[in-house]
Design an enzyme around this catalytic site. Structure first.
Site, PDB file in Angstrom:
ATOM      1  N   ASN A 175      41.292  35.223  31.519  1.00  0.00           N
ATOM      2  CA  ASN A 175      40.717  35.971  32.638  1.00  0.00           C
ATOM      3  C   ASN A 175      41.026  35.398  34.011  1.00  0.00           C
ATOM      4  OD1 ASN A 175      38.843  33.974  31.449  1.00  0.00           O
ATOM      5  ND2 ASN A 175      37.615  34.438  33.264  1.00  0.00           N
ATOM      6  N   THR A 187      36.796  29.777  43.053  1.00  0.00           N
ATOM      7  CA  THR A 187      37.367  29.601  41.721  1.00  0.00           C
ATOM      8  C   THR A 187      38.755  30.217  41.618  1.00  0.00           C
ATOM      9  OG1 THR A 187      35.113  29.861  40.915  1.00  0.00           O
ATOM     10  CG2 THR A 187      36.849  29.858  39.270  1.00  0.00           C
ATOM     11  N   HIS A 242      38.791  36.288  27.945  1.00  0.00           N
ATOM     12  CA  HIS A 242      37.964  37.441  27.600  1.00  0.00           C
ATOM     13  C   HIS A 242      38.490  38.056  26.306  1.00  0.00           C
ATOM     14  CE1 HIS A 242      36.134  36.977  31.379  1.00  0.00           C
ATOM     15  NE2 HIS A 242      36.494  38.065  31.996  1.00  0.00           N
ATOM     16  N   CYS A 276      39.561  41.559  35.538  1.00  0.00           N
ATOM     17  CA  CYS A 276      40.112  40.758  34.449  1.00  0.00           C
ATOM     18  C   CYS A 276      40.064  41.485  33.098  1.00  0.00           C
ATOM     19  CB  CYS A 276      39.385  39.421  34.372  1.00  0.00           C
ATOM     20  SG  CYS A 276      37.612  39.513  34.617  1.00  0.00           S
TER      21      CYS A 276
END
Lengths: 361, 361, 361, 361
Positions: free
Chosen positions: C338, C17, C251, C154
């Protein structure tokens, strides 16, 4: 099941999503008592609460709190009258065969034997007459008491219930186009990644369209004159689009269909037939049989998964939006609770019917 | 639009969801300059940032930060070469007529005039040839420069693009069954209550199935020999199931269709035609024309709303899963960004085509 | 980065990712050119498009369409000026060390070396002064050009940006209570099961609270007088509650804090400081530096993940709801993207600062 | 409620979200019989099923299928022993007063009288001792049987239950920092727009933080020596951050708190106290009293809304993650079902306690 008999049951794949649902449904069952739990070697030897990653919204039932998980070997299931299998298809084949051979009847949610010779594929509110092949199955596989009964794919299950009602009333169906919007619980745990389904729809579920196009032809067909084979429908064709949607439980299906009988029945006639439909499991007084095998909802915007999936404790199919179709004769929308009637609930109701028919005696 | 001309544009319904999308898309437009904003009396007189409840994921563009909102009266839109209308249908009828009468062309996203005489219903990557009726429309409504052009319903828009490609290549289509899974942004703001759609699907959208069954017949038809009317398709029938799903943007549609031509084209032939399809807006070099009018994705599980809706900046239709059908000839899945190509993006690209055709001169 | 120099970069963990986000962000980068891709042995030898399960909402960039994936061995990265690492922590330790030893600088998103001696933990809009330790790091690990720079967790990243602004203006912070609502993308792919997060919140993320309570103390501290160590904050205490919510990216953190300085600054003074804050990456003119390192939003109900995460291309921290607190001095809510500023975006901006500081020369 | 008495009850605001929940919960109640339904003039005169847009996941109970809705005038509620009010606060003030004056006791979910003189604000598993003021309330408002009892805001309700247990065991609490993640059902229907909450969190709920910072001080306080007033806590301070998350039911709250007593209790001592806590409603044997007023879950990642909100039929508060805090003494996470214990369930249990205490005699 007015007999008042009591049965010890085992659960294969007890730690999986379907296994958890079996346990939840059986926790308060008046005649089936969970007696043994089977899972993979990794879980074997552990108390059930430590072996399972429990994902039901009710707590782990007391009846299994103290039970130890075993591997799925018949020797650990000796006191069981029969077992429910929520096993994955990659292991179900061999294990279920072993139980059949060990004379422990198996009610399986796996796809492995759904199309096997003399193995009935039963939706409990549709074709319990297919239990008639059990004597021939025992003969064929050389068992005394052992047999395998499968329940259908979750989407197939929802589709066949209204189709059965319509076929009984109006004769053979011609063409059926169905498009599904299926809940994530159908993929098990961990199953669908949240990154794949939040704010999204996935227009593909591996193998699903094929099952939906073929399984109903066996379920809605009849037992052959040999008492061992199945006459699949020959005049009916199904075409499916299957999609995964961000819904927890409940498969919604948009159905368009045409009849061979002309003039075709009107929407009003179709609705009347759906509302009147009853099944053998109800007639036998089975504990888990739904009050109504089909709930027809006349609202313009129903059924909806979140609001209707628990109708009749998840053992019914809710149908709505019955109307004329520009291409086919009629179209409608149906909803089935994919992990109750579409999986564990089918297995349990099938076993209740089998008990009522004396198949464990 | 190689002309290098610049146009002042007004936006009717500027505070609504579609209006906000118009403003976002126009913020960086090289030839269209937002010149006036119209909304209801409640917003009139306020600076745009205080009048709007902005819901786009990019901030309010600078070009409208200082603008004052007016009521939708043509007198406040005098310097505009034309206006985009994102008005609700309950007020669009009267207001759009007033602008037409005041000789300010209207590109409308409302349904009111979609089926009106001499008013074209244009999907910009499909039937820009329908602009040919504008002279007759002006004659009919007695205007010098004023006219109304409508774009289609969002689901209709997505459907017609591949249908146009197939119709051009293989002749008239016979039957088309379509089932939609539509995003919540299609219902505007506040639109769909979260209690209705979280963990749910609503199998009904008021008026939607009717639009999807009728609008394509006009869009895919031709301009009549009188230059003022439309020959709707007479050999084609559409049947629709429409559903609302918990997706923010992007309507997904499962399509099954049959051709009159036999033998019907194979999936491979269909794919080839979809990949080669181009439209007039591309040929004219319009700024907002997509690089490809249809993106064909060969993956087994695409298109998906979250991953594919922004293909070609939302102005394309993505098609996947082209395959044979048991009942129709072929079936496939398509995706359209419902608030870009399916709404504001259509209006803008239509206006670019109109500019290129000299309709504002 | 006015130098106009061009750098070849490698990406370790290119199929994950974070790796995908690195590739997306670098696709249009003016000075960093993706030169080599590394992943696990399972992917090695494959063209990138077949090795990756691409989950970004924009297509795979052309620059990597034809590239072959290698294992993460420095010999395949010889032409690279430096590498970005999106490796999982279970393999990052050994691999990143090998690149450091091979004199290829590493910008790592993994946690392994965040607290290691002479390895700076840098949030690019906060503490780029910590690059000062690189000469000592090279001496310590006996490399000529090789070094490791880590970016933070993050949630830590989002928290430290406003804390830095406040600490600079009002002196040491006393106590900071923070509660997070973190997006699912933070867990990678497949990461969070949809069954765990749809219609749900998970009030636990393994290891996260510990990182959030310790990493900021290093980031907001200073380089020791030896030029090799870090003076962690000694007067500041952080306490965290971390939660996972059904949000794709972004976030959100609710922060309450008190200052040592009394009287404490008012909300108005805090807002003024947040709005004026700038960082070295901006002063250096770095390409990926945000227009504003902190965006203050005065609305009563912002920041919101879906609407604000893309502010300044995801490289800013958006702060809102600054107000007095009954227990601490002030409280506010912040949002960080994030996977951009909170992961890959930090790595890239850190490398730009390093380039501007001549660390690759 | 061992009395075996039966009570006729009315429901004010019967068509709203809270009203629907009252009806669902009362459908199977052994001693409370729904006798009259009140709603706005728009609904008056209609059969309940046509007046309501039913959103519960179980069907409309039979007991109200045939009932007609009236306006909320006491004359239509003559046979009622008392009424439950789920009215919106903009109309609750006047209507509830009228019922009080008409000598029909009111159990109100509205905020209007929560802080009124001699009106108790009761969480049924916390402070049923506050019923002691009813005689004085009757005297003050000059009624014979009429009185008003309010239940608390949903978030307040969840918070006060463990606070009460801790205060009873360890003396006055000092500081409490709470951050909520609240379900959408708390906002009623249509309530939160899906466009505002899908893939999003809204860090603001109007008026909520103020309620959470003040209501507990009354609830956890005591009845004054005059028997009519309330001694609010004077040594305790609360600070709240309130957020809306995409969850259907169940408010999650992250709590950090400190005690006046030093040394503060350890997490183990806190857990022991939570597990042992019982309340008067349980002692009185009330039908709707939860088996446990607090369920402590030792798992590392619980409570979770979807999995735990139905614990003890939604009448308990589930607490997990009890641990030491760097800043306060301890921290933990709690969950309350916001429409059961947090709303209608509180009202019903309060009425059961009132019956047991003879307040309707």
């Amino acid at each position: 099941m007015s007999s008042g008999k009591s049965y010890n049951v085992g659960i294969l794949g007890a730690t999986g999503t379907v296994g958890q649902r079996f346990i939840s449904l059986l926790a308060t069952h008046p005649e089936f008592k969970v007696h043994a739990l089977g899972a993979s070697a990794r879980s074997a030897g552990k108390p059930y609460p430590s072996a399972v990653k429990w994902k039901m919204s009710s707590p782990i039932p007391k009846c299994v709190q103290e039970m130890t998980v075993h591997v799925c070997d018949p020797k650990y299931f000796e006191g069981c009258h029969f077992v429910f299998s929520g096993l994955d298809s990659d292991v179900a084949g061999e294990i279920e065969k072993a139980f059949q051979d060990a004379d422990i009847p198996v009610f399986s949610n796996a796809k492995n034997y759904r199309m096997a010779p003399a193995v009935p594929l039963i939706v409990p509110t549709v074709n319990t007459s297919h239990f008639d092949v059990i004597p021939q199955q025992r003969a064929l596989y050389n068992t005394k008491k052992g047999f395998i009964v499968t329940n259908a794919n979750c989407s197939t299950t929802g589709l066949t219930v209204p189709l059965k009602a319509l076929q009984d009333a109006f004769g053979p169906l011609d063409k059926i186009a169905v498009q599904t919007m299926q809940a994530i619980s159908g993929a098990g745990y961990p199953g669908v990644s949240s990154l794949d389904i939040l704010d999204n729809v996935v227009p593909f579920i591996s193998g699903e369209e094929d099952k939906l196009e073929t399984e109903p032809l066996k379920i809605l067909g009849s037992v052959g004159s040999d008492g061992a084979s199945f006459q699949e429908l020959s005049q009916t064709t199904i075409s499916a689009h299957c999609n995964r949607v961000p819904v927890l439980d409940g498969h919604l299906e948009c159905v368009s269909l045409s009849f061979h009988q002309k003039p075709a029945p009107t929407p009003e006639q179709v609705i009347e037939v759906l509302e009147k439909y009853t099944c053998e499991a109800q007639a036998l007084g089975c504990y888990s049989a739904p009050e109504k095998a089909i709930v027809y909802d006349p609202s313009s915007d129903r059924p909806q998964p979140r609001l209707d999936r628990d109708n009749c404790k998840g053992q019914t199919v809710t149908v709505g939006r019955v109307r004329k179709c520009n291409i086919f004769d009629i179209k409608f929308t149906l909803l089935v609770h994919n992990t109750i009637l579409g999986a564990a609930g089918s297995g349990i109701l099938n076993a209740e019917v089998a008990a009522a028919k004396g198949l464990f005696d």
